[in-house]
Design an enzyme around this catalytic site. Structure first.
Site, PDB file in Angstrom:
ATOM      1  N   CYS A  20     -37.841 -27.133 -96.660  1.00 14.79           N
ATOM      2  CA  CYS A  20     -38.926 -26.905 -97.617  1.00 14.79           C
ATOM      3  C   CYS A  20     -40.068 -26.115 -96.968  1.00 14.79           C
ATOM      4  O   CYS A  20     -40.710 -26.598 -96.033  1.00 14.79           O
ATOM      5  CB  CYS A  20     -39.458 -28.244 -98.131  1.00 14.79           C
ATOM      6  N   LYS A 210     -29.564 -22.565-106.263  1.00 11.56           N
ATOM      7  CA  LYS A 210     -30.279 -21.572-107.094  1.00 11.56           C
ATOM      8  C   LYS A 210     -29.508 -20.254-107.182  1.00 11.56           C
ATOM      9  O   LYS A 210     -29.456 -19.630-108.255  1.00 11.56           O
ATOM     10  CB  LYS A 210     -31.675 -21.323-106.501  1.00 11.56           C
TER      11      LYS A 210
END
Length: 213
Positions: A20, A210
């Site tokens: 992240c 994604k």
């Protein structure tokens, strides 16, 4: 006062720091300010119920003292760290707060694009060119000789851009953007970045869902 943070663990490796970029931004800030901290790695495949109930399952979080309330949002957290630990200063001059602010969204759009003619690559290159021009005028960092909070926000995002686009699209930063390339080299060579970066394989795995949507 003790500082504790919750950040993402690597997918499939819950004991390893994850990918992240917003979590890394907070850890970078703590490292640059030399603030001791305790890190809690959050397994995104098995998020604790309290995190889901109170924070929609999102990280990073920070708290000051064991009885303190967890605080969310990386922008808010960076601001609090600057207030509580003003030395060394990572403050951003008002005119530079938005430098590079559209690079991450442009990168994600290009990375997830299935249409080579949709302009998403050029949109990213345009944002990178703007940063390159800023660095040419004000570098080597966004605010000159001293690193600031904008740099610590951009560093993880530029790292993700290089790793993910390199893997999924065979793309690299244009060699004509020499100021930007030098900037990235400076950022990624910092001790704080080396200590806190996600492994490339975890960055690639993190973006796979994604890319394959």
């Amino acid at each position: 006062m003790s500082v504790e943070i919750c950040v993402k663990a690597a997918a499939g490796s819950p004991d390893v720091l994850g990918d992240c970029p917003f979590s890394q931004r907070i850890i970078l800030t703590l490292e640059e300010k030399e603030v001791p901290y305790k890190m809690h790695l959050i397994d995104f495949s098995n998020k604790p119920q309290w995190l889901l109930d109170e924070y929609q399952g999102k990280v990073p979080l920070i708290r000051f003292g064991e009885d303190g309330k967890w605080i969310a949002d990386s922008d808010v957290i960076v601001g609090l760290l600057e207030e509580r630990y003003p030395v060394p200063s990572l403050a951003i001059p008002a005119q530079f707060t938005s430098v590079g602010s559209k690079i991450f969204s442009s990168f994600v759009k290009f990375l997830t694009s299935k249409d080579a003619s949709d302009g998403s690559e050029q949109a990213l290159v345009d944002e990178l060119k703007a940063l390159d021009e800023h660095l040419k005028a004000h570098g080597p960092y966004v605010n000159g000789e001293n690193i600031c909070a904008v740099d610590l926000s951009l560093a993880p995002k530029l790292y993700h851009m290089e790793v993910a686009l390199g893997h999924y699209k065979g793309w690299t930063t244009p060699t004509t953007l020499t100021n930007l390339l030098n900037y990235m080299k400076l950022l990624l060579a910092r001790r704080s970045f080396e200590k806190t970066k996600a492994k490339k394989e975890h960055v690639i795995a993190g973006w796979e869902p994604k890319v394959n949507e």
